[in-house]
Write an enzyme that holds these catalytic residues in place. Sequence first.
Site, PDB file in Angstrom:
ATOM      1  N   ASN A 111       0.853  -1.205   0.000  1.00  0.00           N
ATOM      2  CA  ASN A 111       0.000   0.000   0.000  1.00  0.00           C
ATOM      3  C   ASN A 111       0.880   1.243   0.000  1.00  0.00           C
ATOM      4  O   ASN A 111       2.101   1.147  -0.088  1.00  0.00           O
ATOM      5  CB  ASN A 111      -0.950  -0.031   1.200  1.00  0.00           C
ATOM      6  CG  ASN A 111      -0.177  -0.130   2.495  1.00  0.00           C
ATOM      7  OD1 ASN A 111       0.585   0.755   2.845  1.00  0.00           O
ATOM      8  ND2 ASN A 111      -0.343  -1.245   3.200  1.00  0.00           N
ATOM      9  N   ASP A 142      -4.429  -6.555   5.138  1.00  0.00           N
ATOM     10  CA  ASP A 142      -5.470  -7.380   5.768  1.00  0.00           C
ATOM     11  C   ASP A 142      -5.471  -8.785   5.184  1.00  0.00           C
ATOM     12  O   ASP A 142      -5.940  -9.722   5.816  1.00  0.00           O
ATOM     13  CB  ASP A 142      -6.839  -6.732   5.565  1.00  0.00           C
ATOM     14  CG  ASP A 142      -6.950  -5.436   6.354  1.00  0.00           C
ATOM     15  OD1 ASP A 142      -6.525  -5.431   7.521  1.00  0.00           O
ATOM     16  OD2 ASP A 142      -7.417  -4.429   5.786  1.00  0.00           O
ATOM     17  N   LYS A 171     -14.534  -0.034  15.246  1.00  0.00           N
ATOM     18  CA  LYS A 171     -13.197  -0.622  15.486  1.00  0.00           C
ATOM     19  C   LYS A 171     -12.830  -0.513  16.956  1.00  0.00           C
ATOM     20  O   LYS A 171     -12.288  -1.427  17.566  1.00  0.00           O
ATOM     21  CB  LYS A 171     -12.149   0.135  14.658  1.00  0.00           C
ATOM     22  CG  LYS A 171     -11.781  -0.616  13.398  1.00  0.00           C
ATOM     23  CD  LYS A 171     -10.826   0.129  12.520  1.00  0.00           C
ATOM     24  CE  LYS A 171     -10.980  -0.418  11.110  1.00  0.00           C
ATOM     25  NZ  LYS A 171     -10.548   0.437  10.059  1.00  0.00           N
TER      26      LYS A 171
END
Length: 418
Positions: free
Chosen positions: A218, A287, A347
């Site tokens: 990323n 993830d 979260k």
Amino acid sequence: MSENKKFQVGLGVSGGIAAYKAIEVLRLLQKADCDVQIAMTRHATEFIQPLTFRALTENYVLVDDYAPENPDPIAHINFSQKIDLLLIVPATANIIAKFAGGIADDFLSSTYLASNAPVLLAPAMNTSMWEHAATRRNVEHLKKDGVFFVEPVAGELACKTVGTGKLEDVENIVQQALEILNSKYQFENSKKDLTGENVLITIGGTREVIDPVRFISNHSSGKMGFAVAVAARNRGAAVTIVRGVTSVEPPADVKIISAISAAEMHRAVMRELSDATIFIGAAAVADYRPKNVANSKIKKTGRDFLTLELEKTADILADVANSKNEKLLVVGFAAETENVLDYARSKMEKKNLDLVIANDITKKGAGFNIDTNIATILIRGNKQEIDLPLMSKREMADKIFDEVVKLRKNLLTADLCR
Ligand code: PMT
């Protein structure tokens, strides 16, 4: 030296053809409100006259401690104690070797040993000299000792060689000098309200291997995480970084553990966790990772489509929160593109976090690979959320710790009242 200027810089000039560029460095530092005193090696005076620097600084230029006209009999001590930075432009192979070996046989090398100020070297020399095993060894040695370098660049050198060894642009040298001076200033003037805390931080992106040449990753640069690390260090904490892939260099005076994949980062964090009192998950951890890693390069011949089967990685932040002890505060980041606060709140609940920094990475000035961010801080047990408008990541890091410190105090008070 004038004490009214913001910074006192000792500018050392050693004997190379690039010595004349030290004049431009001096002028730029003076424009940036620095008081500069010059120290030259004997060889440097073969390239440029001390008189030039004397005229520009209105100060005696130190070459030799023992020169009869030297106004200060212990100049290397007095000079070295007054400066906020010792900057050497150009740094020759010889002065680098002397610094690395602790040889103090002239004014400049004695000053290096006598000074506690940070040191920044801007080397310039012939390519073979720069690439010589002895110079490489000396440079590595000095880096380990905490010396900063503005590495030379490639180009045509005075000796007509084309290669690495050319002094970096003077603007970049001065910029790096000012960064060191400003961070030293911030360190000295920071409140030390994190003294006694051990802060463990994940930083940067992870790489999940597909085959020997490809990976999934990323855009994380590490800028946010490093800003958090600098703020914690300046405020007195002992800092450990688990560093994934970053495009910027880590700060000094922090423990650094490298981890490339999410699994490596998970292992490193779990190993370090028992000492931590604050955990901050600033990394953009993948993830998912490829379920099967190909041993050889996946060929595209005869394939218009390629399907990768991905499996979930371990959630480091959730595992840290699950193995939480009384003293540990757990802070997560949430990088979102929609319903930012709702996702961040969920979260916080699901992972049992103390604080969440929610950043909407679609906003201009927020998110990946820039020096600024925009965020909202959510705090456990506190309905009020704190909006942090556009600001530098460094400033934001301090705002985050202001809330961490308050939360720590509230928890201690609650404990005492029990
Ligand atoms: O590095 P920069 O270029 O400066 O960019 C900064 C940043 C945008 C990366 C940073 O500010 C940020 O938001 N980091 C978290 C990015 C992220 O992965 O968010 P997330 O919502 O997917 O994850 C939530 C939290 O769980 C994060 O604290 C993350 O570190 C953690 N996590 C996620 C997955 C996983 N497997 N393990 C984790 O620990």
